[in-house]
Design an enzyme around this catalytic site. Structure first.
Site, short mmCIF file in Angstrom:
data_model
loop_
_atom_site.label_atom_id
_atom_site.label_comp_id
_atom_site.label_asym_id
_atom_site.label_seq_id
_atom_site.Cartn_x
_atom_site.Cartn_y
_atom_site.Cartn_z
N GLU A 54 41.57 40.59 29.50
CA GLU A 54 41.49 39.20 29.03
C GLU A 54 40.80 39.06 27.68
O GLU A 54 39.93 38.20 27.51
CB GLU A 54 40.80 38.35 30.09
CG GLU A 54 41.51 38.42 31.43
CD GLU A 54 40.77 37.72 32.57
OE1 GLU A 54 39.71 37.15 32.32
OE2 GLU A 54 41.27 37.77 33.71
N GLU B 58 48.43 41.47 39.06
CA GLU B 58 47.64 40.59 39.95
C GLU B 58 48.50 39.46 40.49
O GLU B 58 48.03 38.32 40.64
CB GLU B 58 46.45 40.00 39.17
CG GLU B 58 45.53 41.04 38.58
CD GLU B 58 44.29 40.46 37.91
OE1 GLU B 58 43.97 39.28 38.16
OE2 GLU B 58 43.63 41.19 37.17
O1 G3I Z 1 28.65 39.59 46.32
C1 G3I Z 1 28.74 38.26 46.79
C2 G3I Z 1 28.41 38.15 48.27
O2 G3I Z 1 27.15 38.70 48.54
C3 G3I Z 1 28.46 36.70 48.67
O3 G3I Z 1 28.27 36.61 50.06
C4 G3I Z 1 29.80 36.10 48.32
C5 G3I Z 1 29.79 34.59 48.56
O4 G3I Z 1 30.94 33.99 48.01
O5 G3I Z 1 30.08 36.32 46.94
C6 G3I Z 1 30.12 37.70 46.61
O6 G3I Z 1 30.53 37.93 45.28
C7 G3I Z 1 31.80 37.49 44.91
C8 G3I Z 1 32.69 38.69 44.58
O7 G3I Z 1 33.92 38.23 44.10
C9 G3I Z 1 32.94 39.63 45.76
O8 G3I Z 1 33.67 38.99 46.76
C10 G3I Z 1 31.62 36.64 43.67
O9 G3I Z 1 30.87 35.48 43.99
C11 G3I Z 1 32.95 36.24 43.13
O10 G3I Z 1 32.76 35.61 41.86
C12 G3I Z 1 33.82 37.49 42.91
O11 G3I Z 1 35.06 36.99 42.52
C13 G3I Z 1 35.99 37.94 42.05
C14 G3I Z 1 36.27 37.61 40.58
O12 G3I Z 1 37.36 38.38 40.12
C15 G3I Z 1 35.09 37.94 39.68
O13 G3I Z 1 34.81 39.33 39.70
C16 G3I Z 1 37.24 37.74 42.88
O14 G3I Z 1 37.00 38.22 44.21
C17 G3I Z 1 38.40 38.53 42.28
O15 G3I Z 1 39.57 38.20 42.97
C18 G3I Z 1 38.55 38.11 40.83
O16 G3I Z 1 39.59 38.86 40.26
C19 G3I Z 1 39.98 38.51 38.94
C20 G3I Z 1 40.43 39.78 38.24
O17 G3I Z 1 39.39 40.74 38.27
C21 G3I Z 1 40.83 39.47 36.79
N1 G3I Z 1 41.83 38.46 36.74
C22 G3I Z 1 41.52 37.21 37.45
C23 G3I Z 1 41.17 37.54 38.91
C24 G3I Z 1 40.92 36.27 39.67
O18 G3I Z 1 39.79 35.60 39.17
#
Ligand code: G3I
Length: 411
Positions: free
Chosen positions: A185, A301
């Site tokens: 991105e 994705e």
């Molecule tokens: O680690 C915490 C956990 O301890 C807590 O209980 C939980 C509560 O919601 O959150 C956990 O962390 C989350 C993590 O995913 C693991 O599940 C974060 O809050 C959350 O922000 C994170 O979101 C991920 C996001 O990328 C940011 O890394 C999404 O799962 C993942 O699907 C998303 O993927 C991105 C791609 O990498 C890039 N393109 C867009 C795509 C969707 O946003």
């Protein structure tokens, strides 16, 4: 593309949309657009039938393609039935957060000088044990950076920190990865730079060459992996997506002209079920231009948000399936397209439940399997797209995609 926008009340009723208009759940215009998606060229309902029961990975492989999906350690390790279904359907695993610098309170790099590979190792082992290809996401991104990043990283140490990160993370899995999303991105036109680059800490500290640097360090850390640039917002016939396609193409041209070891473009393809501005010809032209640079194309994705679709499950599933099939028919027409990865496999586990929930509170139905892990029409749509895809030449399965000629990879 669909021919016409006209829909009679009778047809709307037949398609299950009329009642929704009457109930005020759907505007007439929206009903027209949605109905187009679920009719074929003769105005008949699209049935999404598939011939036989082979899995998605088998159908893809029959054409020399890969099918895989993203998943999380939390889900794969806690639900044996889901893990079984994952292995049955998928040929490649993308750990959804485990290879990122951080995600929530989970830190791959807890401090500038330490790394914690516990979750990443578990995922790599799962892939190995089940004969899945493995993809890493993502070495350079402006999101999912650890809490210490902001106060620690500056112009002086940014290069050393980035290089160490890529060397350590990619270097820890050398030879095990099918592919790496090296830079994620990096284009954002609303940041209004002439080169289209997003204003990120990496750009601020290292200048535009951070992208090339990242690919070079990744290539040297893992010479066998397919290295790709990954981005979203490239899918529709809108001015914004058109401008972004142009900017991404310029970026890739620039990288290739400098001999950067970038091997593929990753199309995130987060689609919207209610978006009707899809133009297969324009998408194909773009993919052709990308392929002309000597690059492969990977859908990385794919999912379809049903956020603004009617609650009715039958209607919703058909619209989502139509979006999958239309998109993939266009992409898989391009011989340089090597695979399709969905961002999750089952509606039980999808980022969309959190990031694009429905206003009516109904569970989202965006992925190939439903929340009970059963195949649904979205699965059929993927299966049909693979079944109809042209067979990739056998020579595409080995070596020769690389311009730097350092090593081989397999598709
Ligand atoms: O680690 C915490 C956990 O301890 C807590 O209980 C939980 C509560 O919601 O959150 C956990 O962390 C989350 C993590 O995913 C693991 O599940 C974060 O809050 C959350 O922000 C994170 O979101 C991920 C996001 O990328 C940011 O890394 C999404 O799962 C993942 O699907 C998303 O993927 C991105 C791609 O990498 C890039 N393109 C867009 C795509 C969707 O946003």
């Amino acid at each position: 593309m669909h021919k016409t926008c006209f829909i009679t009340r009778r047809r709307a009723l037949w398609l299950g949309l009329g009642a929704l208009v009457t109930a005020g759940d759907l505007t007439r215009d929206m009903a027209k657009c949605l109905s187009q998606k679920i009719q074929d060229m003769d105005g008949q309902e699209r049935d999404f039938k598939v011939a036989r029961g082979a899995s998605l990975k088998e159908r893809a492989a029959a054409k020399g393609l890969i099918y895989g999906a993203a998943s999380r350690y939390d889900d794969l390790s806690s639900n044996a039935e889901f893990a079984d279904r994952f292995v049955e359907e998928c040929g490649l695993l993308v750990p959804e957060w485990e290879f990122k610098w951080s995600a929530g309170n989970k830190l791959l790099r807890p401090t500038p000088d330490s790394f914690n590979f516990t979750a990443a190792d578990w995922m790599a082992k799962f892939a190995r044990n089940h004969n899945l290809l493995l993809q890493g996401q993502t070495l350079v991104w402006h999101e999912s950076l650890p809490p210490w990043f902001e106060d620690t990283v500056n112009r002086k140490n940014a290069e050393q920190l980035l290089v160490k990160h890529i060397e350590t993370v990619a270097g820890s899995y050398t030879g095990q990865m099918h592919s790496w999303a090296v830079v994620n991105e990096a284009i954002k036109l609303s940041d209004r730079r002439s080169d289209g680059l997003r204003k990120t800490p990496w750009l601020e500290f290292l200048g535009p060459d951070y992208i090339e640097l990242a690919f070079r360090v990744a290539a040297s850390a893992d010479p066998q992996a397919l290295l790709f640039y990954n981005d979203f917002g490239l899918d529709y016939d809108t001015p914004a997506d058109e401008a972004k396609r142009t900017a991404v193409l310029r970026l890739l041209e620039r990288l290739k002209s400098r001999g950067t070891p970038v091997h593929a473009l990753g199309l995130q393809a987060h689609l919207s079920g209610d978006e009707s501005r899809f133009n297969a010809r324009k998408l194909r032209n773009f993919l052709h231009d990308v392929a002309s640079l000597g690059l492969k194309i990977l859908v990385t994705e794919l999912d379809v948000t049903d956020k603004n679709l009617p609650e009715n499950t039958g209607v919703r599933d058909r619209i989502v399936a139509a979006a999958y099939e239309d998109y993939l028919s266009a992409v898989l027409d391009e011989p340089a397209a090597i695979g399709v990865l969905t961002w999750g496999l089952s509606d039980r586990y999808t980022w969309l439940s959190e990031f694009a929930p429905r206003a009516d509170g109904a569970p989202v139905r965006s992925l190939p399997l439903d929340a009970e892990l059963k195949r649904k029409l979205a699965w059929n749509a993927l299966a049909r797209a693979f079944d109809r895809a042209p067979v990739r030449d056998a020579h595409l399965k080995v070596k020769e995609h690389k311009s730097d000629n350092k090593s081989d990879f397999f598709v």
